[in-house]
Scaffold this motif. Structure first.
Motif, PDB file in Angstrom:
ATOM      1  N   SER A   1       3.768   0.250  -3.982  1.00 16.50           N
ATOM      2  CA  SER A   1       5.066   0.516  -3.221  1.00 16.50           C
ATOM      3  C   SER A   1       6.187   0.877  -4.285  1.00 16.50           C
ATOM      4  CB  SER A   1       5.382  -0.686  -2.379  1.00 16.50           C
ATOM      5  OG  SER A   1       5.658  -1.842  -3.195  1.00 16.50           O
ATOM      6  N   GLU A   2       7.007   1.686  -3.963  1.00 17.62           N
ATOM      7  CA  GLU A   2       8.006   2.237  -4.742  1.00 17.62           C
ATOM      8  C   GLU A   2       9.168   1.312  -5.044  1.00 17.62           C
ATOM      9  OE1 GLU A   2      11.536   5.749  -5.124  1.00 17.62           O
ATOM     10  OE2 GLU A   2       9.895   5.840  -3.387  1.00 17.62           O
ATOM     11  N   PHE A   3       9.334   0.205  -4.125  1.00 16.31           N
ATOM     12  CA  PHE A   3      10.222  -0.534  -4.390  1.00 16.31           C
ATOM     13  C   PHE A   3       9.648  -2.361  -4.001  1.00 16.31           C
ATOM     14  CE2 PHE A   3      12.321   2.963  -2.677  1.00 16.31           C
ATOM     15  CZ  PHE A   3      13.289   3.295  -3.636  1.00 16.31           C
TER      16      PHE A   3
ATOM     17  N   ARG B   1       5.793   6.461   2.737  1.00 18.69           N
ATOM     18  CA  ARG B   1       5.213   7.799   3.190  1.00 18.69           C
ATOM     19  C   ARG B   1       5.276   8.279   4.649  1.00 18.69           C
ATOM     20  NH1 ARG B   1      -1.005   7.757   2.084  1.00 18.69           N
ATOM     21  NH2 ARG B   1      -0.898   9.849   2.928  1.00 18.69           N
ATOM     22  N   VAL B   2       5.702   6.902   5.528  1.00 19.30           N
ATOM     23  CA  VAL B   2       6.058   7.384   6.671  1.00 19.30           C
ATOM     24  C   VAL B   2       7.624   7.517   6.990  1.00 19.30           C
ATOM     25  CG1 VAL B   2       3.996   6.565   7.756  1.00 19.30           C
ATOM     26  CG2 VAL B   2       5.977   4.977   7.582  1.00 19.30           C
ATOM     27  N   PRO B   3       8.382   8.186   8.037  1.00 24.59           N
ATOM     28  CA  PRO B   3       9.812   8.310   7.948  1.00 24.59           C
ATOM     29  C   PRO B   3      10.305   7.097   8.366  1.00 24.59           C
ATOM     30  CG  PRO B   3       8.466   9.652   9.771  1.00 24.59           C
ATOM     31  CD  PRO B   3       7.489   9.148   8.664  1.00 24.59           C
ATOM     32  N   ASP B   4      11.525   6.776   8.201  1.00 19.07           N
ATOM     33  CA  ASP B   4      12.040   5.433   8.533  1.00 19.07           C
ATOM     34  C   ASP B   4      12.430   5.442  10.205  1.00 19.07           C
ATOM     35  OD1 ASP B   4      14.278   7.196   8.740  1.00 19.07           O
ATOM     36  OD2 ASP B   4      15.541   6.192   7.226  1.00 19.07           O
TER      37      ASP B   4
ATOM     38  N   GLY C   1       0.804  -1.192  -0.094  1.00 19.22           N
ATOM     39  CA  GLY C   1      -0.005   0.005  -0.061  1.00 19.22           C
ATOM     40  C   GLY C   1       0.633   1.202  -0.119  1.00 19.22           C
ATOM     41  N   GLY C   2       2.132   0.903   0.151  1.00 16.71           N
ATOM     42  CA  GLY C   2       3.229   2.269  -0.064  1.00 16.71           C
ATOM     43  C   GLY C   2       3.206   3.101   1.185  1.00 16.71           C
TER      44      GLY C   2
END
Length: 323
Positions: free
Chosen positions: A244-246, A207-210, A202-203
């Motif tokens: 998701s980007e990856f 969108r949330v910081p690591d 869902g990506g």
């Protein structure tokens, strides 16, 4: 330092929550009680749910130094109006602080996750009062962890430094799941598995910081076993699988899982998949399907080095808790 990140509490009493079928407690003796949903028996419990002295004695017997003490999910009340859910959260969160007066008992709060603004406000209140983090259910009705409101809450948790423990709840029912405790044996792992997918595909992790510290209960469900299947689907059917980007394997260092898998082969798979820095001791204390003695699987796992064993028993949890 041996830290158990997955335990639960139930207070010995609370006021009438105000609607038919609301959770209540029938106290049968000094040491025994039953959680009722209306007149239906939900779970029999003992005083290790509410009595810190009994809890600490059990911890000493199992060689556990610290417990993270989270709510019992039946009290989340995500299906209720948000104003009712925040009232319930405040009741149980304040009672949790009484149970967790010892520095060895680390309370995690609950929030009305169906309303992100109220959830953020209750988290802030609880963190100021002495809670160390928050337990959330893995979904709110049909809304999973990639829901916009849940993402807003997770972003807030990252901003204020609150670790998040994700626990399955409200499992699907039906005749095929009402035998053999199948809701717990199949439903719980499946719920957790699905929500790890929502987090990744869902990506959400884009969108949330690591800095967000996130842990999934019950070994992350069956996620570790099926990672290859998700990876294959992401590459071959990107038109259908996720935003998701990856690919899924890229995100394995963004969340942790507990060790409640009961089998050395399963634990080995978890460590091989997630890495020895992303698995933490969990027991599901004090419920009957929990691990007992606590930590026995990790202590007896022959494949673990002494350094890895120390990480799983407490080192990783120290980092998760921000200690």
């Amino acid at each position: 330092m041996i830290i158990d990140v997955h335990t639960h509490h139930v207070p010995k009493g609370w006021p009438d929550l105000g609607w038919p079928g609301a959770p209540r407690l029938r106290v049968d003796s000094e040491r025994e009680a039953v959680i009722l949903l209306g007149d239906r028996e939900f779970r029999r419990i003992a005083d290790d749910c509410w009595n810190p002295s009994v809890r600490l004695e059990r911890m000493d017997a199992d060689g556990v130094d610290v417990q993270v003490v989270s709510p019992t999910p039946v009290f989340f009340c995500y299906e209720r109006p948000a104003a009712e859910a925040v009232r319930v959260a405040k009741i149980f969160n304040d009672l949790a602080l009484e149970i967790c007066a010892s520095e060895r008992l680390v309370p995690f709060c609950q929030v009305p996750l169906q309303d992100p603004d109220l959830a953020c406000a209750e988290l802030d209140r609880c963190m100021a009062a002495g809670h160390a983090g928050v337990e959330i259910g893995n979904h709110v009705g049909d809304r999973d962890l990639d829901d916009e409101g849940v993402v807003q809450f997770l972003q807030h948790c990252a901003a204020v430094g609150a670790p998040v423990f994700v626990h399955p709840w409200d499992m699907a029912g039906g005749p095929r799941l009402e035998r053999w405790m199948a809701q717990w044996l199949v439903g719980m792992p499946a719920e957790t598995h699905l929500s790890v997918l929502a987090l990744i595909l869902g990506g959400v992790l884009d969108r949330v910081p690591d800095t967000l510290r996130l842990c999934f209960a019950h070994g992350g469900g069956s996620f570790a076993f099926w990672l290859g299947r998700f990876e294959n689907a992401w590459h071959r059917r990107g038109d259908l699988v996720g935003v998701s980007e990856f690919p899924p394997s890229h995100y394995l260092d963004r969340f942790s899982v507990d060790s409640v898998v009961f089998d050395e082969r399963a634990l080995r798979l978890l460590v091989d998949t997630m890495g020895e820095d992303r698995v933490m001791l969990g027991s599901d204390f004090p419920y009957p399907l929990g691990e007992s003695p606590v930590g026995s699987l990790i202590r007896g796992a022959g494949f673990l080095s002494a350094d890895a064993r120390a990480k799983l028993l407490g080192g990783n949890a120290t980092r998760f808790l921000g200690r």
